[in-house]
Write an enzyme that holds these catalytic residues in place. Structure first.
Site, PDB file in Angstrom:
ATOM      1  N   GLU A  22       0.808  -1.221   0.000  1.00  0.00           N
ATOM      2  CA  GLU A  22       0.000   0.000   0.000  1.00  0.00           C
ATOM      3  C   GLU A  22       0.842   1.273   0.000  1.00  0.00           C
ATOM      4  O   GLU A  22       0.304   2.373   0.102  1.00  0.00           O
ATOM      5  CB  GLU A  22      -0.948  -0.005   1.209  1.00  0.00           C
ATOM      6  CG  GLU A  22      -2.029  -1.051   1.098  1.00  0.00           C
ATOM      7  CD  GLU A  22      -3.026  -1.016   2.241  1.00  0.00           C
ATOM      8  OE1 GLU A  22      -2.717  -0.457   3.316  1.00  0.00           O
ATOM      9  OE2 GLU A  22      -4.127  -1.567   2.059  1.00  0.00           O
ATOM     10  N   GLU A  37     -10.369  -4.433   9.028  1.00  0.00           N
ATOM     11  CA  GLU A  37      -9.347  -3.387   9.009  1.00  0.00           C
ATOM     12  C   GLU A  37      -8.325  -3.648   7.911  1.00  0.00           C
ATOM     13  O   GLU A  37      -7.958  -2.742   7.180  1.00  0.00           O
ATOM     14  CB  GLU A  37      -8.651  -3.308  10.376  1.00  0.00           C
ATOM     15  CG  GLU A  37      -7.530  -2.303  10.447  1.00  0.00           C
ATOM     16  CD  GLU A  37      -7.990  -0.850  10.346  1.00  0.00           C
ATOM     17  OE1 GLU A  37      -7.146   0.001  10.012  1.00  0.00           O
ATOM     18  OE2 GLU A  37      -9.174  -0.555  10.584  1.00  0.00           O
ATOM     19  N   VAL A  69      -3.086 -10.891   1.046  1.00  0.00           N
ATOM     20  CA  VAL A  69      -2.715 -12.208   0.536  1.00  0.00           C
ATOM     21  C   VAL A  69      -1.385 -12.049  -0.176  1.00  0.00           C
ATOM     22  O   VAL A  69      -1.213 -11.128  -0.988  1.00  0.00           O
ATOM     23  CB  VAL A  69      -3.787 -12.780  -0.420  1.00  0.00           C
ATOM     24  CG1 VAL A  69      -3.318 -14.088  -1.051  1.00  0.00           C
ATOM     25  CG2 VAL A  69      -5.106 -12.964   0.314  1.00  0.00           C
ATOM     26  N   GLY A 126      -5.278 -14.664  -6.714  1.00  0.00           N
ATOM     27  CA  GLY A 126      -5.923 -15.325  -7.841  1.00  0.00           C
ATOM     28  C   GLY A 126      -6.199 -16.796  -7.594  1.00  0.00           C
ATOM     29  O   GLY A 126      -6.664 -17.498  -8.486  1.00  0.00           O
ATOM     30  N   GLY A 147      -8.131 -14.848  -0.764  1.00  0.00           N
ATOM     31  CA  GLY A 147      -8.837 -13.668  -0.269  1.00  0.00           C
ATOM     32  C   GLY A 147     -10.323 -13.927  -0.128  1.00  0.00           C
ATOM     33  O   GLY A 147     -10.939 -13.545   0.869  1.00  0.00           O
ATOM     34  N   ASN A 202      -6.592   1.491  -5.409  1.00  0.00           N
ATOM     35  CA  ASN A 202      -6.426   0.036  -5.423  1.00  0.00           C
ATOM     36  C   ASN A 202      -7.544  -0.635  -6.231  1.00  0.00           C
ATOM     37  O   ASN A 202      -8.447  -1.271  -5.691  1.00  0.00           O
ATOM     38  CB  ASN A 202      -6.375  -0.495  -3.990  1.00  0.00           C
ATOM     39  CG  ASN A 202      -5.887  -1.917  -3.919  1.00  0.00           C
ATOM     40  OD1 ASN A 202      -5.851  -2.630  -4.913  1.00  0.00           O
ATOM     41  ND2 ASN A 202      -5.523  -2.342  -2.717  1.00  0.00           N
ATOM     42  N   TYR A 231     -13.901  -6.637  -4.180  1.00  0.00           N
ATOM     43  CA  TYR A 231     -15.002  -6.447  -3.230  1.00  0.00           C
ATOM     44  C   TYR A 231     -16.334  -6.302  -3.955  1.00  0.00           C
ATOM     45  O   TYR A 231     -17.346  -6.856  -3.528  1.00  0.00           O
ATOM     46  CB  TYR A 231     -14.753  -5.239  -2.328  1.00  0.00           C
ATOM     47  CG  TYR A 231     -13.641  -5.467  -1.322  1.00  0.00           C
ATOM     48  CD1 TYR A 231     -13.720  -6.498  -0.389  1.00  0.00           C
ATOM     49  CD2 TYR A 231     -12.516  -4.659  -1.306  1.00  0.00           C
ATOM     50  CE1 TYR A 231     -12.712  -6.722   0.531  1.00  0.00           C
ATOM     51  CE2 TYR A 231     -11.497  -4.879  -0.389  1.00  0.00           C
ATOM     52  CZ  TYR A 231     -11.597  -5.908   0.530  1.00  0.00           C
ATOM     53  OH  TYR A 231     -10.602  -6.130   1.432  1.00  0.00           O
TER      54      TYR A 231
END
Length: 161
Positions: free
Chosen positions: A29, A86, A90, A96, A100, A127, A134
């Site tokens: 990140e 939070e 992975v 893939g 996750g 991201n 999601y």
């Protein structure tokens, strides 16, 4: 979905593993400079007398390959607690392969079992892979909300008023 991955709640013996995965997430990140957590701080948050967070670890054999750190919040509008994710990480070599998704399915089951009315998380706006992931699971962005944060000197100054 991969089946050779084991999911387990972290115990006190896994604090160094959790911290290592947090550091890997921070690198991804571009926030490594913000990691000030120590093993002792994590131990206190996860397993101390005032523990308020939990971690599910993903393992491939004896190798940790991912984690989800979560805690409960409360919604005044629905009068129930929620589950707040939070952090989810992975290992890039395992992305893939359904790791996750398995972590999120595990948390969704916990949320339902614990009577939660919501399962929420925040995603960095750049991201795109996480956003697509999601949304593919049915999550909806809360675009009418802005997260505000008080930390460091600003937090101390407000507390001093």
């Amino acid at each position: 979905m991969t089946t050779n991955v084991d999911l387990r709640l972290a115990g006190p013996e896994h604090v160094s593993v959790v911290l290592s995965l947090i550091r890997q997430l921070a690198e991804y990140e571009r926030l490594a400079h913000e990691v000030v957590a120590t093993e002792q701080l994590l131990h206190d948050r996860l397993f101390g007398p005032q523990a308020n967070a939990e971690v599910v670890l993903a393992w491939a054999g004896e190798q940790p390959i991912g984690f989800a750190l979560f805690f409960h919040n409360v919604s005044t509008f629905i009068g129930r607690r929620g589950l707040y994710l939070e952090d989810l990480f992975v290992d890039p070599a395992w992305r893939g392969h359904g790791v996750g998704k398995r972590l999120l399915v595990h948390l969704a089951k916990l949320a339902v079992e614990r009577g939660c009315g919501r399962f929420e998380c925040a995603v960095l706006d750049w991201n795109e892979p996480a956003i697509r992931f999601y949304e593919s699971l049915g999550a909806k962005p809360m675009s009418d909300w802005i997260i505000y944060r008080l930390s460091g000197d600003a937090l101390v100054q407000l507390a001093d008023v």
